[in-house]
Structure formats: structure tokens, C-alpha cells
Design an enzyme around this catalytic site. Structure first.
Site, PDB file in Angstrom:
ATOM      1  N   ARG A   1       0.828  -1.212   0.000  1.00 32.95           N
ATOM      2  CA  ARG A   1       0.000   0.000   0.000  1.00 32.95           C
ATOM      3  C   ARG A   1       0.870   1.273   0.000  1.00 32.95           C
ATOM      4  O   ARG A   1       0.577   2.210  -0.754  1.00 32.95           O
ATOM      5  CB  ARG A   1      -0.919  -0.068   1.228  1.00 32.95           C
ATOM      6  CG  ARG A   1      -1.956   0.983   1.303  1.00 32.95           C
ATOM      7  CD  ARG A   1      -3.146   0.675   0.431  1.00 32.95           C
ATOM      8  NE  ARG A   1      -4.113   1.737   0.557  1.00 32.95           N
ATOM      9  CZ  ARG A   1      -5.411   1.599   0.431  1.00 32.95           C
ATOM     10  NH1 ARG A   1      -5.918   0.423   0.129  1.00 32.95           N
ATOM     11  NH2 ARG A   1      -6.214   2.628   0.552  1.00 32.95           N
TER      12      ARG A   1
ATOM     13  N   ASN B   1     -11.843  16.712   0.134  1.00 32.70           N
ATOM     14  CA  ASN B   1     -12.674  15.523  -0.104  1.00 32.70           C
ATOM     15  C   ASN B   1     -14.137  15.904   0.031  1.00 32.70           C
ATOM     16  O   ASN B   1     -14.485  16.792   0.809  1.00 32.70           O
ATOM     17  CB  ASN B   1     -12.343  14.436   0.926  1.00 32.70           C
ATOM     18  CG  ASN B   1     -13.167  13.177   0.719  1.00 32.70           C
ATOM     19  OD1 ASN B   1     -13.247  12.658  -0.407  1.00 32.70           O
ATOM     20  ND2 ASN B   1     -13.795  12.685   1.764  1.00 32.70           N
TER      21      ASN B   1
ATOM     22  N   HIS C   1     -17.844  14.182   0.962  1.00 30.97           N
ATOM     23  CA  HIS C   1     -18.394  12.977   1.610  1.00 30.97           C
ATOM     24  C   HIS C   1     -19.921  13.104   1.680  1.00 30.97           C
ATOM     25  O   HIS C   1     -20.439  14.164   2.049  1.00 30.97           O
ATOM     26  CB  HIS C   1     -17.802  12.849   3.023  1.00 30.97           C
ATOM     27  CG  HIS C   1     -18.320  11.650   3.736  1.00 30.97           C
ATOM     28  ND1 HIS C   1     -17.894  10.367   3.443  1.00 30.97           N
ATOM     29  CD2 HIS C   1     -19.250  11.517   4.715  1.00 30.97           C
ATOM     30  CE1 HIS C   1     -18.533   9.501   4.207  1.00 30.97           C
ATOM     31  NE2 HIS C   1     -19.360  10.176   4.994  1.00 30.97           N
TER      32      HIS C   1
ATOM     33  N   ASP D   1     -12.203  10.572   6.989  1.00 31.28           N
ATOM     34  CA  ASP D   1     -13.229  11.624   6.954  1.00 31.28           C
ATOM     35  C   ASP D   1     -13.233  12.468   8.229  1.00 31.28           C
ATOM     36  O   ASP D   1     -14.292  12.860   8.722  1.00 31.28           O
ATOM     37  CB  ASP D   1     -14.629  11.007   6.712  1.00 31.28           C
ATOM     38  CG  ASP D   1     -14.700  10.258   5.394  1.00 31.28           C
ATOM     39  OD1 ASP D   1     -14.047  10.690   4.423  1.00 31.28           O
ATOM     40  OD2 ASP D   1     -15.410   9.244   5.328  1.00 31.28           O
TER      41      ASP D   1
END
Ligand code: GAR
Length: 211
Positions: A76, A118, A120, A156
Site C-alpha cells: 500500500r 474531499n 463525503h 473523513d
């Protein structure tokens, strides 16, 4: 979390997607319709998978695209570095995660921290994660919405820039509710990216200030 000191004009935006890319399309339309007055332009679109409508939208707009699949890397962190390199090549002032369903890692945050936005589909801190719409519905919440926020090293959890509220109806299923959220979300994202680009911003603790 440091904000850029001297953004380009218009601000260069790299958008990351994983799916249909309607939020990306809203940004592309805002750039096309608003011209330089909008303050931001999408310069490239990246994804964690190929064959998605989000990438086709970028290609139709004549934009460069790139794909970095987690499965193609030994670990990753290696994927994270490859993604950061691909984004970096387009010299972004802002990176917008618009339906990008991966958590970026330490290297990505080190390079772009304070510049990653971001969106959401829930009112954070309620219902973070991959199923924000489904979770709000299952909880029996009466209102939900969308949150545009800066990305930090949590899921988040970063400083909130703006939120939009959507009522949940008794007859809603996940798809119907998500469509109404996305309607609000697209307008909110376009507004936020334009304001960040035109007016600049600062982040102090959890608070985001746009003059
Ligand atoms: C958006 O609703 C976005 O908030 C959500 O995916 C959708 C993408 O729609 N993102 C997440 O759930 C991230 N946790 P789009 O591909 O049509 O822009």
C-alpha cells in the site's frame, strides 16, 4: 496542515475519482462556463481503477488521465508513492477527491497536506466511511447531507470547509437519497473549490477560514 502560499491563477486542480464522476463533471462545467473568473481549472484526472465513467468524462474534456491500482503494487505505501508521483507531475494547487474510494497514505499527505479536499455524502462527523448514505438511512436519521472537508490522516476526520443539508424521506432508499445528496453536493463542491481558489484560505486547528 499548511495551505499553499502562492497558488497559480487559475488554481491548478487534480481530481481523483473511482466511479461515475458527476462531481468531476460539475467542476469541469464550472471551469468551462465560468472561464478564468471561476478561479480554478482541472488539469488532470486520476483514478484507482480503469474503465470508469469518471475517466471517460475527463477524456471527453481532453484532459490527461492516469490510473494507479493498488493491486499493481507490492504494498500500500508503494501505491501511495506512485499515486503521489502521478498527481505531482501535474503541479496541483489543490487535489480534489471526488468519489475517490481510497484512503491516501503518509507520503501523499506529506506532499499535499492542507491542499487535499474531499467530498463525503453525510454530515460529518456522523456516518464517515464508504457507506455514508446507507448508514444514515439505517440509523433512522431525519436529515443528512454532504460535507466538503480537508483530508487529514483519519477517515473523513479533517477540518470541515462547508456542509449541505438534505432531508431524509420515509420512502427513501439508498439510491434515491444519494441522488438528492449529490444534487446538493455538486453545487457545494463547485462553490467551495472556486472560493478556495479565488480567495485563498487558512486552516487553524479544526477551523477553515476563507476571507
Ligand atoms: C459522492 O456522493 C461522494 O461524496 C461519494 O461518492 C460519490 C461520488 O459520486 N464519496 C464517498 O462516499 C467517499 N467516502 P460521483 O462519482 O458521481 O461524483
Amino acid at each position: 496542515m499548511a495551505a499553499p502560499t502562492e497558488p497559480s491563477s487559475p488554481a491548478r486542480v487534480v481530481v481523483l475519482v473511482s466511479g461515475s464522476g458527476t462531481n468531476l463533471q460539475a467542476l469541469l462545467d464550472a471551469t468551462a462556463e465560468g472561464g478564468p473568473a471561476y478561479g480554478a481549472e482541472v488539469v488532470a484526472v486520476g483514478a484507482d481503477r480503469s474503465g470508469i465513467e469518471g475517466l471517460r468524462r475527463a477524456e471527453r474534456a481532453g484532459l490527461p488521465t492516469f490510473v494507479r491500482r493498488v493491486a499493481d503494487f507490492a504494498s500500500r505505501p508503494e501505491w501511495d508513492v506512485a499515486l503521489a508521483d502521478a498527481v505531482s507531475a501535474h503541479r496541483p494547487d489543490l487535489v480534489v477527491s471526488a468519489g475517490f474510494m481510497k484512503i491516501v497514505g503518509a507520503e501523499f499527505l506529506a506532499r499535499f497536506g492542507g491542499r487535499i479536499v474531499n467530498t463525503h455524502p453525510a454530515l460529518l462527523p456522523s456516518f464517515p466511511g464508504a457507506h455514508g448514505v446507507r448508514d444514515a438511512l439505517a440509523y433512522g436519521a431525519k436529515v443528512t447531507g454532504c460535507t466538503v472537508h480537508f483530508v487529514d490522516d483519519g477517515v473523513d476526520t479533517g477540518p470541515v470547509i462547508a456542509q449541505g443539508v438534505v432531508e431524509i424521506r420515509d420512502e427513501d432508499d439508498e439510491a434515491a437519497l444519494h441522488e438528492r445528496i449529490k444534487d446538493v453536493e455538486r453545487r457545494l463542491l463547485v462553490d467551495v473549490v472556486g472560493r478556495l481558489a479565488r480567495d485563498g484560505y487558512s486552516i487553524k486547528g479544526r477551523k477553515v477560514y476563507i476571507p
